[in-house]
Design an enzyme around this catalytic site. Sequence first.
Site, PDB file in Angstrom:
ATOM      1  CE  LYS A   5      64.601  26.139  31.533  1.00  0.00           C
ATOM      2  NZ  LYS A   5      64.113  25.902  30.150  1.00  0.00           N
TER       3      LYS A   5
ATOM      4  CG  HIS B 181      64.555  33.476  26.889  1.00  0.00           C
ATOM      5  ND1 HIS B 181      65.200  32.927  27.974  1.00  0.00           N
ATOM      6  CD2 HIS B 181      64.683  32.572  25.882  1.00  0.00           C
ATOM      7  CE1 HIS B 181      65.681  31.739  27.640  1.00  0.00           C
ATOM      8  NE2 HIS B 181      65.394  31.509  26.372  1.00  0.00           N
TER       9      HIS B 181
ATOM     10  CE1 TYR C 294      67.966  29.622  24.361  1.00  0.00           C
ATOM     11  CE2 TYR C 294      69.831  31.077  24.047  1.00  0.00           C
ATOM     12  CZ  TYR C 294      68.640  30.774  24.676  1.00  0.00           C
ATOM     13  OH  TYR C 294      68.133  31.635  25.611  1.00  0.00           O
TER      14      TYR C 294
ATOM     15  NE  ARG D 295      69.247  31.149  28.621  1.00  0.00           N
ATOM     16  CZ  ARG D 295      70.156  30.339  29.144  1.00  0.00           C
ATOM     17  NH1 ARG D 295      71.124  30.826  29.889  1.00  0.00           N
ATOM     18  NH2 ARG D 295      70.099  29.032  28.920  1.00  0.00           N
TER      19      ARG D 295
ATOM     20  CG  HIS E 196      71.955  25.051  26.367  1.00  0.00           C
ATOM     21  ND1 HIS E 196      72.224  25.793  25.239  1.00  0.00           N
ATOM     22  CD2 HIS E 196      70.867  25.634  26.935  1.00  0.00           C
ATOM     23  CE1 HIS E 196      71.350  26.780  25.142  1.00  0.00           C
ATOM     24  NE2 HIS E 196      70.523  26.706  26.163  1.00  0.00           N
TER      25      HIS E 196
ATOM     26  NE  ARG F 101      67.547  28.375  31.509  1.00  0.00           N
ATOM     27  CZ  ARG F 101      68.613  27.608  31.707  1.00  0.00           C
ATOM     28  NH1 ARG F 101      69.388  27.814  32.784  1.00  0.00           N
ATOM     29  NH2 ARG F 101      68.919  26.639  30.867  1.00  0.00           N
TER      30      ARG F 101
END
Length: 306
Positions: free
Chosen positions: A184, A252, A287, A255, A278, A161
């Site tokens: 995250k 983004h 994704y 990625r 993830h 990211r």
Amino acid sequence: MTLISPACRDALQNWLDGRRALAGAADHTITAYSRDVAGFLAFMAEHHGGGQGLAALERITVSDMRAWMARERGEGLSSRSLARKLSAVKSFYRWLAEREGFEPTAVLSTRAPRFQRKLPRPLAEPAARDVIDTMGMQSETPWVAARDVAVVTLLYGCGLRISEALGLTGADAPLPQVLRILGKGGKERLVPVLPAARDAVENYTRLCPFKAEPTAPLFLGVRGGALLPRAIQGAMAQARMQLGLPSSATPHALRHSFATHLLAAGGDLRAIQELLGHASLSTTQAYTGVETAQLIEVYNRAHPRA
């Protein structure tokens, strides 16, 4: 928050403390949870004529939930944002129901509004390479051009990211063969670093006029401060204009392209999930734009058979 009773405020704070301690939620996630659930509690207090204790929360009906959702939509909230708020409310209610011993069916059975998940479209492999090359020719200052190339190479070559790439410090250079990335929610993952990415970062650090301090950001702005995401976003916008690429060609999207191209080359979906950080395989499936038939094929190829 003035309408919320002290008991409800305490319950909310206890739940947030638990999310922070047990689930490892990031600070901005906790802030969002607090705002979403507090807004819900304030609405319910007002809806029922003033601040009430926890017992009132046990009596919330399907009609009450519809009234809250209608008010949120009436204020212009998107389906996606309302779904996020409802998810936070349900999480709080599951915890509260277990703690207080009541049945939270009215809240938990409320359906979230449907929304179309918007994901950046991947760039074709030649376009991704063209973006990196173009980024290296946009700035008249060699070290700035090298910096931009290094950042986008990390996005496309390692699937980082933009916040993760800009979160690297001087201590990370020269890049090792495997990077330890804190993503995250404070989740840590190991990401292999391609030689092209190591070379790009090495070229940047060699040209950069500012000394790389171990605890300072690795990527710096023209005045020596931390490089901001909007600088890379602006450079990317300029590159896509020069190349005639669509507006979806964002940092983004690089990625996203990393994951899609890796899967197309025969990469394992579960391994790609780990590389991207993830929590759910379904997120990786969406994704990367994996079709159901392809997912089954990957599953059959990877599943251990007797």
